[in-house]
Design an enzyme around this catalytic site. Sequence first.
Site, PDB file in Angstrom:
ATOM      1  CD  GLU A 188      -2.931  -1.356   2.213  1.00 32.04           C
ATOM      2  OE1 GLU A 188      -2.921  -0.525   3.133  1.00 32.04           O
ATOM      3  OE2 GLU A 188      -3.767  -2.279   2.129  1.00 32.04           O
ATOM      4  CD  GLU A 221      -3.987  -8.243   0.624  1.00 34.53           C
ATOM      5  OE1 GLU A 221      -4.965  -7.668   1.156  1.00 34.53           O
ATOM      6  OE2 GLU A 221      -2.824  -7.885   0.802  1.00 34.53           O
TER       7      GLU A 221
END
Length: 360
Positions: free
Chosen positions: A154, A260
Site C-alpha cells: 500500500e 488478496e
Amino acid sequence: MVKTTNPILFVLFFGLGLTHCTQTKDSRGLKELSDYPIGTAINLKSTLSDSKKLSLTVKEFSSLTAENNMKMFRILPSENEYNWDATDAVVAFAAENKMRLFGHALVWHSGTPKWVNDRIAIDSLWAQNFLNEYINTVVSKYQGKVAGWDVVNEPMETKGGKLRSTAWLNALGPDYIDQAFHAAHKADPNATLFLNDFNLERDPLKLEGFLDLVEQLQKNNVPISGIGFQMHYRMDIPDSLILKSLEKAANTGLKIHLSEVDLIFNTHDDSQAGGVQSYENFTPEMAQAQAAKYKNLVALYHKAVPKEQRYGITFWGFNDRDTWIKPFFKIKDWPTLFDEQLNPKEAYWGFREGLEENFN
Ligand code: XIL
C-alpha cells in the site's frame, strides 16, 4: 425487464453460462486445475483447530499467505523482541504440505508497530538503519523458505495517484521504497519481490500513479519483480475496467499476483468500520451472480496476463465465517468461495469452472 444498471442482474443477464448446479464428481482440488498457484490467506491457529478447515486448506490450495502473523507488529512487537513462533509455525506448515509460502508484508504503514513509528518520526538515521536491519533479519531467516514477499504494501494514498504519506515517506522520502527492495534482494536474491496495493483494478488515477512508481523503480534498477493487485473488489466494479487495469500492469513485464481476492456486494469505503450495508440477505440470484463474476476473474487474468507472468491467485481467506470483511468494515457480506459452514458456494463452482475452461 432487465435493468443493466443493476450489477447483479447485469452479471446474471450477461454472465457466462454456468453449469455447476450439479456438483462435479471430479475430486481434484482447485490447485490441481491450474498451472499457477492458487492460494489462501491463513490464520494457522484457527486452521489447525478445525479439521474441515484444515483439510480444505490442504486440498484446495497450493500457496499460503499469513493473514497477520508476518506483519511487522507481530514479528517485532517491541524493541529487540523478535517473535518468531507463529511465523516459524506457518513456514513449517507450508513446507510439510508442500505449499508455496508468500511473505506479507515487510513494510506497511498499517503493520508498523507504534514504537517504530514513534522512533521514525524523530530520527531518520535510525529509520534508515532499522529498515535495512529489519528486512535483512526477516528475509535472510526465511531465505529459500518464503518464495516471494510483498516488500512494500500500500505505497499509494487510498485514492488518487500520490504516494501515501507514511512515517517512512516522511522520514526517508520516496527512496524508502528503493531501499526496502534492495535490502530484500540482498537478503534473498531468489525471492520474487512485489509492490502490492488495493483498488488498482478500479481506480485509474491510483493505477497510473502506482505504475509511474513502478517505472521509476525499474529505471533505477531496483529489484522489483512483481505487482500485487489485492483485489478486494465488488460486484459493481466492471469487468471491462478490471481487464484494462490488469493489461496495463502486465505491460510492465512484471509478474502479476492477484494477492488478496474477495468479492463483496455491499460497499467498503476503505476505512475501518466504513461499510455501507445495502444487501441484508444472500439470495440464490446473488449466489449465481457472484459465481459468474468469480468465473470471469479467471478469464480476465488469463486474457490480460501472459502465462509466464502469472504468479497466482490468492484469496484473502476462503470462507464466509472467517473473512476479515465483516469485522473490519462492520458489515454483513458473503465475499468468499465457501459459506459459514465451510460448504462450497456457487462462487466456488464458478471459480472452478473458470479454471477448468481457461487452463492451458
Ligand atoms: C487484514 C487482516 O485480514 C485482518 O485480520 C486485520 O485485522 C487487518 O488486516 N490489505 C492487506 C492485508 O494488505 O494485510 C489486510 O489484512 C487486508 C487489506
